[in-house]
Design a protein around this motif. Structure first.
Motif: not given
Length: 497
Positions: A86-92, A183-199
């Motif tokens: 659930g956390f993975g899908y929420v972060e994605a 671009t700032a929003g898109l890059l923030t989304g990349v960081v968010n997806a990586v952080a949730g995916g790694v966990v």
């Protein structure tokens, strides 16, 4: 409704010791909180730049997001049995919606004609996803090492609030100046997806079945690809959106540290019939029209300049050089100080052939002193010293109102009080109070000037200009109420009406 007590939860099998795993979870909380606040600030910034009235936009975003966070927390209760997935899908999903929210607002503004509905939808979606994070993270951190719920919540909230602080400071001081809003929003989304995916994919991979893990990996990969592809198409997207808003005549579009500047139409009068009249837009608001430029600024400036001494002149705003050009027409003007907050406006007025033709290179005159500062702060610092007062002051700032770019404090009693202290005894202060049809704005400025010790006199008819002097006990000589050295016959001339 009261939930039933949860049964004992088996500890998660982690690839690292429990203490280190707990640290990774708290680090992900930190990163996700920072990303969430960036999304929030980005929505406010984009909506304010497109529509104006930053107070209303911030109120809508904050209230909708806080309400949605409560809704998201309730919905997340159903996902606690599958907290990792659930956390993975929420972060994605949060990375995709939050990262693309700025582009969605721009698209809605350019092609659908408004942003309010899209702003509410994106704010609610982002808020619901952010609200769903904490119950799921609480479940995950308890699976690592069961502890007192109060202590676990304290750790999670501490990481969350510190992350919000970092995100709140990173957006205006790093992301926005270096990358821009989209671009700032898109890059923030990349960081968010990586952080949730790694966990989820690494730390809690044993909680996922093989098929579920691959599905989650595919979802994360699609989100990352979409966000990275979006960064490559930001330029073409912005050009298409500008053409949808301003037409096909966009000639110059630049982002400065304070606003977006767009020039449309031809650079010379000879080009206007085919290419369209030259127009300057500041954050989507029309600031200058080529055919009206000289008449408007002449009406604003001339009554103040011809009404008495004019050796020392102050222009607030006016980085385009149009008001300055009118002031410099008088040879006995010895010194003109132009206080313009945005250096980008001055740079454009100096380099663009169309604007330079309109202002006739006034910004390069040796009598001109340019100051890049906020008008309120600059005046406040000046009156604290023993500076020589000005004979004439001209406010070339945009008119007041909810969508005004100048900000409410530049139409406050405090600001006009500072202007009165910087004005010589026989000095005149010309300013734009807003169109006369906007009666509330116009007469509010009028009353505020009187409260600050100045005596205003309306002129220029529907344009809503005011000429103010120091209030004196002598009876007023201005036909509209107020006192001025300029003869009433001059103010009543059609040029000023």
């Amino acid at each position: 409704m009261i939930d039933r007590p949860q049964p004992y939860v088996e500890s998660a099998r982690l690839p690292v010791p429990a203490g280190l795993g707990r640290g990774f979870v708290l680090a992900s909380v930190f990163v996700c909180a920072a990303c969430g606040l960036v999304y929030e600030l980005e929505l406010v910034a984009v909506a304010s730049s497109l529509v104006g009235d930053s107070v209303t936009q911030a109120s809508v975003v904050l209230s909708v997001m806080v309400f949605a966070m409560g809704v998201g927390s309730l919905l997340a209760k159903r996902l606690r049995c599958h907290a990792a997935a659930g956390f993975g899908y929420v972060e994605a999903l949060l990375a995709l919606v939050g990262g693309g929210s700025a582009m969605a607002l721009y698209a809605s503004f350019a092609w659908l004609g408004g942003t309010r509905v899209m702003l509410v939808i994106t704010s609610f979606t982002i808020g619901a996803l952010i609200g769903a994070e904490m119950p799921l993270l609480m479940t995950l951190i308890q699976r690592i090492r069961e502890q007192d719920p109060g202590g676990a919540l304290a750790d999670l909230f501490a990481a969350d609030y510190v992350g919000a602080l970092v995100g709140g400071l990173t957006f205006p001081f790093l992301l926005l100046p270096l990358a821009g809003e989209l671009t700032a929003g898109l890059l923030t989304g990349v960081v968010n997806a990586v952080a949730g995916g790694v966990v989820v994919q690494w730390l809690f991979r044993h909680d996922l079945r093989e098929r579920a893990r691959w599905r989650l990996l595919a979802a994360n990969s699609c989100v990352l690809l979409l966000l990275l592809a979006g960064t490559a198409f930001v330029g073409p997207f912005e050009r298409a959106a500008r053409q949808a808003v301003y037409g096909d005549e966009v000639r110059v579009a630049v982002h400065t540290a304070h606003q977006e500047l767009v020039l449309t139409g031809g650079a010379t009068r000879a080009q206007w019939p085919a290419a369209g009249e030259l127009r300057l837009f500041q954050d989507g608001r029309l600031a200058l029209r080529g055919r009206q430029a000289h008449a408007v600024h002449r009406q604003l400036v001339r009554p103040a300049v011809v009404g008495g001494p004019r050796a020392r002149v102050l222009i607030l705003g006016g980085g385009d050089g149009l008001a300055l050009r009118e002031v410099l027409r008088y040879r006995d003007v010895r010194e003109v100080t132009v206080v313009e907050r945005d250096p980008g406006v001055v740079r454009l007025a100096r380099r663009d052939p169309g604007l330079r033709a309109l202002n006739r290179g006034a910004l390069d005159d040796p009598r001109v002193r340019l100051v890049h500062a906020d008008a309120f702060d600059w005046l406040r610092d000046r009156v604290r010293g023993d500076a020589v007062p000005f004979d004439v002051m001209v406010s070339a700032l945009p008119g007041p109102g909810p969508g005004g770019a100048a900000g409410p404090r530049l139409y406050s009693q405090e600001f006009y009080g500072l202007a009165a202290r910087a004005l010589a005894d026989e000095g005149r202060f010309a300013l734009r109070a807003g169109p006369r049809r906007e009666r509330h704005d116009f007469w509010t400025v009028y009353a505020t000037l009187r409260a600050a010790g100045l005596r205003p006199c309306p002129y220029a008819g529907e344009r809503g200009f005011l000429l103010a002097e120091h209030a004196r006990p002598a009876p007023p000589t201005c036909l509209h109420g107020g006192r001025t050295n300029l003869p009433p016959s001059t103010l009543m001339h059609p040029r000023y009406q």
